[in-house]
Design a protein around this motif. Structure first.
Motif, PDB file in Angstrom:
ATOM      1  N   SER A   1       0.804  -1.268   0.119  1.00  0.00           N
ATOM      2  CA  SER A   1       0.147  -0.053  -0.111  1.00  0.00           C
ATOM      3  C   SER A   1       0.856   1.319  -0.072  1.00  0.00           C
ATOM      4  O   SER A   1       0.344   2.325   0.080  1.00  0.00           O
ATOM      5  CB  SER A   1      -0.959   0.002   1.301  1.00  0.00           C
ATOM      6  N   TYR A   2       2.072   1.034  -0.228  1.00  0.00           N
ATOM      7  CA  TYR A   2       3.083   2.128  -0.007  1.00  0.00           C
ATOM      8  C   TYR A   2       4.104   1.776  -1.187  1.00  0.00           C
ATOM      9  O   TYR A   2       4.326   0.781  -1.691  1.00  0.00           O
ATOM     10  CB  TYR A   2       3.726   2.568   1.315  1.00  0.00           C
ATOM     11  N   TYR A   3       4.829   3.050  -1.483  1.00  0.00           N
ATOM     12  CA  TYR A   3       5.851   2.794  -2.617  1.00  0.00           C
ATOM     13  C   TYR A   3       7.208   2.423  -2.014  1.00  0.00           C
ATOM     14  O   TYR A   3       7.480   2.724  -0.787  1.00  0.00           O
ATOM     15  CB  TYR A   3       5.836   4.107  -3.194  1.00  0.00           C
ATOM     16  N   ALA A   4       7.922   1.947  -2.795  1.00  0.00           N
ATOM     17  CA  ALA A   4       9.415   1.977  -2.581  1.00  0.00           C
ATOM     18  C   ALA A   4      10.034   0.677  -1.443  1.00  0.00           C
ATOM     19  O   ALA A   4      11.114   0.813  -1.356  1.00  0.00           O
ATOM     20  CB  ALA A   4       9.908   3.080  -2.039  1.00  0.00           C
ATOM     21  N   ALA A   5       9.043  -0.125  -1.119  1.00  0.00           N
ATOM     22  CA  ALA A   5       9.519  -1.253  -0.724  1.00  0.00           C
ATOM     23  C   ALA A   5      10.208  -0.903   0.530  1.00  0.00           C
ATOM     24  O   ALA A   5      10.047  -0.367   1.749  1.00  0.00           O
ATOM     25  CB  ALA A   5      10.348  -2.205  -1.475  1.00  0.00           C
ATOM     26  N   ASN A   6      11.574  -1.533   0.532  1.00  0.00           N
ATOM     27  CA  ASN A   6      12.329  -1.376   1.930  1.00  0.00           C
ATOM     28  C   ASN A   6      13.136   0.103   1.787  1.00  0.00           C
ATOM     29  O   ASN A   6      13.719   0.300   2.610  1.00  0.00           O
ATOM     30  CB  ASN A   6      13.458  -2.408   1.724  1.00  0.00           C
ATOM     31  N   TRP A   7      12.801   0.762   0.756  1.00  0.00           N
ATOM     32  CA  TRP A   7      13.252   2.233   0.703  1.00  0.00           C
ATOM     33  C   TRP A   7      12.187   3.088   1.386  1.00  0.00           C
ATOM     34  O   TRP A   7      12.395   4.471   1.407  1.00  0.00           O
ATOM     35  CB  TRP A   7      13.416   2.839  -0.744  1.00  0.00           C
ATOM     36  N   ALA A   8      11.078   2.379   1.664  1.00  0.00           N
ATOM     37  CA  ALA A   8      10.055   3.346   2.198  1.00  0.00           C
ATOM     38  C   ALA A   8      10.157   3.908   3.619  1.00  0.00           C
ATOM     39  O   ALA A   8      11.168   3.566   4.268  1.00  0.00           O
ATOM     40  CB  ALA A   8       8.625   2.611   2.356  1.00  0.00           C
ATOM     41  N   SER A   9       9.591   4.890   3.880  1.00  0.00           N
ATOM     42  CA  SER A   9       9.407   5.505   5.300  1.00  0.00           C
ATOM     43  C   SER A   9       8.088   5.654   5.751  1.00  0.00           C
ATOM     44  O   SER A   9       7.081   5.551   5.018  1.00  0.00           O
ATOM     45  CB  SER A   9      10.211   6.866   5.216  1.00  0.00           C
ATOM     46  N   PHE A  10       7.950   5.242   7.153  1.00  0.00           N
ATOM     47  CA  PHE A  10       6.651   5.155   7.719  1.00  0.00           C
ATOM     48  C   PHE A  10       6.418   6.136   8.851  1.00  0.00           C
ATOM     49  O   PHE A  10       7.196   6.756   9.540  1.00  0.00           O
ATOM     50  CB  PHE A  10       6.626   3.689   8.298  1.00  0.00           C
ATOM     51  N   THR A  11       5.087   6.339   9.073  1.00  0.00           N
ATOM     52  CA  THR A  11       4.632   6.861  10.296  1.00  0.00           C
ATOM     53  C   THR A  11       4.963   5.832  11.533  1.00  0.00           C
ATOM     54  O   THR A  11       4.982   4.906  11.079  1.00  0.00           O
ATOM     55  CB  THR A  11       3.309   7.492  10.340  1.00  0.00           C
ATOM     56  N   PHE A  12       4.778   6.481  12.790  1.00  0.00           N
ATOM     57  CA  PHE A  12       5.166   5.391  13.827  1.00  0.00           C
ATOM     58  C   PHE A  12       3.983   4.451  13.936  1.00  0.00           C
ATOM     59  O   PHE A  12       4.319   3.059  13.910  1.00  0.00           O
ATOM     60  CB  PHE A  12       4.955   5.999  15.133  1.00  0.00           C
TER      61      PHE A  12
END
Lengths: 562, 573
Positions: B30-41
């Motif tokens: 549901s987000y881009y970039a796999a392990n390159w992603a960044s997340f909210t807490f």
């Protein structure tokens, strides 16, 4: 919707830009003409303010418009109450601020801001300081901003230590910043208001020299700003202005006065045995309006009687000082001078500091030199420190450092030669003083220039042989007691300074570069006692009829060597 | 005309769209970039849960019905979960604020788990119970607060910095993609030495201002750095010998040697001189371009970077599709080229090139490279490891190797980077794995921070919450050479290096293989130079090569997908 993207061509873009420019120009010209005609009619209204604002925001360097604006504002001041004026001027401040964003170095905007700030009924100096600081953080060398900031600091009375901390901050972020270093040097004396005329060297106690400036030149020894500041820190107070020597000659009925620095003759009076004398002061050479040596002739007969003791006083009303000189019975000449100052005369610019401090500074700069043996600033500073400590003792080391300097910085080798000449002359003068003689001998020392000639007022015999001198400059005429001039084996072309030397008898110029008789030897004719002249090895000796022409030019010469 | 799948694939996607290629970018997440992603807490908690949950064995649907004559199928792996392992979470703060009783009794709950879970059902973060509840502390920030303000965190899975003259910055500038993001300077470089944190003087201004260095050291350091800029014969004489030996012979002293080796060259003691010098030079070249350190960090976190490239791709017609995956490739037997793909809904989409993240390539088709892992830790702390004049420092901390443990790069982000809430710092630790992330990194964490066990060391920052995990090191994966059709390219996951050189180089090389004639990411035009004409649906402009058949059925899909794309491109900020 993201469709495929079409992009305008360069031609399209340019056409658009051109049209826009044209439109802008039209508006600009119309507004400018409107402004001018309103000003001519002497209208000072809000519309004019609007118009000038519109124009100045696109071109803040239009000085006439700023002037017009000020006229309007001054008019408004007379018709509005204080609160309204405050508001108007606050609007002006935010307007200049927007102009400065367009051009942070606009003369007009800064000047206008200063003008407005000074007239603002209730100025907010803290805000202005913040503005300056922000501006300087963007460009720490914006001198417009520095100027404006100085005004703000002065008007709002920011404490000096706070300002010093400000320079710390700026230097911390970029130490290659003359403005900050210089500002420091103006602030430091202010931190010591208790001493009326603080000699800068006293400031060394509160500032450990080591911290800031040594950090700077150890970090980047090629950055000159820190070195200059360092020299200032160690620098001496200016020499006091005084009469350093009075010389009187009975036969020539002549008085020569030397000063600690070049002066003009205004306010100079001569009193003989309590009687003011009417004399005409002249400098030693017509070139000089300012000179460290002035001479005058007493009215004929006033001191010629050798059996009389005469007491002379030279008054210098400008500095409220005077110096006495007694001409005793049976003496043909006499002088009076301070010998106390002699030793300190040339201890270079770094003199007054305590020896222990200078010694430790020398150690630390030498430490840097070990790491950077070819750094010119370092070498030069070592030389200056050595001279301040012991000019004669360090003479050989100094010469070695000068040789290195000329190699590593060959572009300035002539400068170093001249500086070295100066230091060698100083050393020779010191030696002469210690020996208490009137002979000045400095042969074979690679001199390229002559200086401190005012110190040689009493010298009777000078030996400049085997150097690289090219001329005897007008200052040479300060050697008022000179009898023998030896200058063989130089490259002298020009004898300008051998001018009205009343006692000069011998001039030895073997192997020099004197070319022509007329121009270059003419001045010798002004020396009445010249008897012996050696011109062997000069190009001039090759010219036809040189002997007869010289005989005509210099009738007093009896011993001519060609 | 390239269907593709992820990570710095986003760079490839942007580059292809920019020169007029049709790009379909699908991501099963549901987000881009796999392990390159960044997340909210909160999203990170969800991510943790997913990775801790048992993986549902994915049903492989038979798609052979869609295969035509002369074609064969290659099934893609349904998940890339193997890339994350050894997940462990610790919480050192109380649920609620101001509970001051209770003697400290820590309960460290280690929840190690791997194997991915299923695809997330919803985008919004699911409030999850704190993985561990532990002693109440004097800290004002409570777990509830972290959760409540969780959206203000941007926690990256990778920890990297941007070298200010590195290939990523160059690319961002060249392509004008930089306009989609903002960056902050890393303000200082720190190092851990003799049990304390020291600032590394690396720029001229730092050296000038440093209080730890003597003036002679200052001179030696400056001279050494200046001499490094150009390669000299003296340097070449040390080729093949250890960098440390070279440094020793420069008579720099222990201090400077440490700084140069660990914090400036950032190499190990046995690195060769030429490598150490190259790395030193790169560091120096990057100094002063934007600030007093060589590094930049994107505001809102590194996850912004792939987003920016996605945005660029979308502006130039790229189609984006989240929660949608490619289940298999259709390969033309004669040419051994991938003709089309079949998505998770059984739809066949033609393509002429296919870029895929390495995790999705079945193990049987991958060139086996020794799997290296990275150890990662993410800490939320209450103070900086070296409090300074400003609270908004962004610091790189180099922790040299000790006792056989690898060197650790630590990045401490202040709230000014918009990655954590005021009053906290977000700390990322990264190293090459020797053991599990916890084994590798917890000793460093315990030494430098105050976890629950330590009560007396109040001068150290306290860890509020932390996460350990291992991630596959992507540095060994090559784009080609796998047992795959020639027009299928494999993108690696993140590597362990501090910079982005590996990813950008790979993206450029993939692009050049797809389109050898085209320029890689030419400058994007200014918005005012773009001609908008609403009705225009048929692609006409900018370098689109005619004669290449658009994939069948793409037209229909386009409408539908574009809607999805609109929403998924909503900026988070």
């Amino acid at each position: 919707q993201h469709g495929r993207v079409k992009i305008k061509t360069t031609a399209q873009q340019e056409e658009e830009k051109r049209k826009e420019r044209e439109k802008k120009l039209k508006i600009y010209v119309a507004a400018r003409d409107a402004c001018f005609s309103k000003r001519n009619e002497g209208i000072w209204d809000d519309e004019a303010l609007q118009l000038t604002q519109q124009l100045l925001s696109s071109n803040p360097d239009f000085a006439t418009l700023w002037n017009y604006r000020r006229e309007i504002l001054m008019h408004l001041e007379t018709v509005k109450d204080k609160d309204e004026v405050q508001k108007i001027y606050e609007a002006e401040l935010s307007f200049t601020e927007s102009c400065l964003k367009v051009n942070p170095k606009s003369y007009g905007s800064w000047h206008h801001r200063g003008w407005v700030s000074a007239r603002l009924p209730r100025p907010d100096w803290a805000r202005e300081l913040t503005l300056c600081d922000r501006c300087l953080s963007l460009d720490d060398r914006n001198f417009h901003c520095w100027d404006y900031r100085r005004m703000v600091v002065k008007m709002s009375g920011v404490p000096v230590d706070q300002e010093l901390a400000f320079t710390d901050r700026l230097i911390g972020s970029n130490f290659s910043n003359y403005s900050s270093w210089h500002y420091r040097s103006t602030l430091l004396p202010l931190l010591h208001p208790e001493s009326p005329d603080p000699p800068p060297h006293l400031l060394l106690k509160p500032i450990p020299i080591g911290s800031l400036v040594q950090n700077a030149f150890f970090t980047d020894p090629n950055d000159q700003s820190a070195w200059f500041y360092y020299r200032w820190l160690l620098g001496r107070a200016e020499r006091e202005e005084m009469i350093s020597c009075v010389y009187v000659n009975r036969d020539e009925e002549r008085v020569a006065v030397a000063f600690s620095r070049p002066v003009n003759s205004v306010g100079l009076f001569l009193v003989l045995d309590g009687q003011p004398q009417r004399v005409e002061w002249r400098s030693v050479h017509p070139r000089f309006k300012q000179s460290p040596v002035w001479i005058c002739n007493l009215p004929p007969g006033t001191i010629s009687d050798i059996t009389n003791e005469r007491n002379l006083t030279v008054h210098w009303t400008e500095k409220h000082t005077h110096r006495d000189c007694a001409l005793y019975t049976g003496r043909t000449e006499s002088w009076c001078r301070d010998s106390a100052t002699d030793q300190e005369l040339f201890r270079s610019e770094l003199s007054v500091e305590k020896t222990s401090v200078l010694q430790s500074e020398l150690q630390s700069v030498k430490q840097l030199q070990e790491l950077e043996p070819l750094n010119k600033w370092c070498l030069l500073t070592i030389i200056l420190l050595m001279r301040a400590l012991d000019p004669l003792g360090y003479e050989q080391e100094m010469l070695a450092h000068f040789r290195t300097l000329k190699e590593v910085d060959s572009m300035r080798s002539a400068y170093y030669s001249d500086l070295c000449s100066k230091f060698m002359i100083e050393n020779t003068i010191l030696k002469m003083e210690y020996a208490e003689v009137r002979v000045f001998s400095i042969s074979d020392k690679n001199l390229t220039t002559l200086c401190h000639l005012d110190q040689l007022l009493l010298v009777t015999h000078i030996n400049l042989s085997s150097n690289h001198l090219q001329r005897l400059p007008p200052q040479f005429a300060m050697l008022q007691c000179l009898e023998v001039l030896e200058a063989d084996n130089n490259a002298i072309e020009n004898l300008e300074g051998v001018y009205h030397l009343p006692k000069l008898e011998e001039v030895l110029l073997k192997n020099n570069s004197i070319l022509k008789l007329v121009v270059y030897l003419q001045t010798l004719a002004s020396c009445p006692k010249l008897k012996r002249l050696d011109l062997r090895g000069n190009p001039v000796t090759q010219t036809a009829n040189v002997e007869s022409e010289l005989a005509e030019l210099l009738p007093s010469v009896t011993d001519l060597l060609l | 005309r390239g269907a593709l799948d992820l990570p710095h694939g986003s760079v490839v996607a942007a580059a292809c769209s920019r020169v007029g290629q049709r790009v379909l970018h699908v991501d099963r997440r549901s987000y881009y970039a796999a392990n390159w992603a960044s997340f909210t807490f909160n999203a990170l908690l969800t991510w943790i849960q997913e990775h801790q949950a048992e993986s549902l064995s994915e049903e492989v649907q038979d798609r052979s019905s869609l295969v035509e004559e002369g074609e064969e199928l290659i099934y893609l792996s349904g998940s890339d979960s193997a890339s994350i392992s050894n997940l462990q979470v610790f919480c050192y703060i109380s649920e609620e604020a101001e509970e001051e009783e209770e003697p400290p009794n820590t309960t460290e709950e280690e929840e190690a788990a791997q194997e991915q879970g299923e695809e997330p059902e919803a985008d919004q973060p699911q409030p999850s119970a704190p993985p561990s509840q532990s002693e109440p502390t004097r800290k004002k920030i409570s777990y509830t607060q972290l959760e409540k303000e969780g959206r203000r965190f941007n926690i990256d899975l990778v920890s990297k910095l941007m070298y200010s003259r590195g290939s990523l910055v160059d690319l961002l500038i060249k392509s004008n993609v930089s306009r989609y993001a903002e960056f902050k300077n890393v303000t200082r470089i720190l190092t851990y030495r003799h049990g304390s944190v020291e600032q590394v003087p690396c720029s001229r201004a730092d050296v000038f201002a440093s209080r730890q260095l003597s003036v002679v050291e200052k001179r030696k350091l400056m001279r050494f750095l200046t001499s490094c800029v150009e390669e000299t014969e003296e340097h070449q004489a040390y080729n093949g010998r250890p960098f440390l030996e070279f440094l020793r012979e420069q008579q720099l002293g222990d201090n400077l040697q440490h700084f140069l080796l660990h914090s400036i060259a950032m190499v190990t003691e046995d690195t060769l001189t030429e490598v150490g010098l190259t790395s030193t030079r790169h560091f120096l070249r990057c100094l002063g371009r934007y600030g007093n350190t060589p590094f930049l960090f994107p505001v809102y976190g590194l996850g912004e970077i792939p987003q920016c490239f996605c945005r660029m791709s979308a502006v130039f017609g790229g189609i984006y599709c989240l929660r949608h995956s490619v289940s298999c490739l259709i390969v033309d037997k004669d040419s051994n080229r991938c003709k089309a793909v079949i998505d998770s809904r059984g739809q066949r989409i033609s393509c002429s090139h296919f870029v895929v993240e390495d995790g999705f390539v079945g193990a049987d088709r991958r060139v086996t490279t020794p799997t290296r892992l990275l150890s990662r830790a993410v800490l939320i702390t209450d103070a900086s490891v070296l409090p300074g004049d400003s609270e908004q420092q962004v610091s790189l901390v180099t922790v040299p190797p000790t006792d056989g443990r690898p060197a650790v790069n630590m990045v401490e982000l202040s709230p000014s980077t918009m990655t954590c809430i005021p009053g906290t710092y977000l700390v990322h630790l990264t190293c090459q794995s020797v053991g599990s992330a916890y084994e590798d990194l917890s000793p460093v964490v315990t030494r430098m921070f105050c976890t629950a066990e330590c009560q007396d060391q109040e001068n150290r920052p306290a860890v509020l919450w932390c996460l350990y995990f291992n991630m596959a090191d992507g540095s060994g994966v090559e784009p080609e050479g796998h047992d795959l059709p020639s027009n299928v390219y494999v993108c690696s996951g993140p590597d362990g290096a501090l910079g982005h050189e590996h990813a950008i180089k790979q993206a450029e090389s993939i692009f050049l293989k797809i389109l050898p004639e085209e320029e890689f990411c030419p400058p994007a035009p200014n918005p005012e130079d773009i001609i908008y004409d609403g009705e225009n649906t048929s692609p006409t402009s900018t370098g689109e090569e005619e004669g290449l058949t658009a994939a069948g059925g793409e037209g229909e899909e386009k409408q539908q997908e574009q809607q999805e794309e609109e929403t998924s491109l909503q900026p988070e900020e």
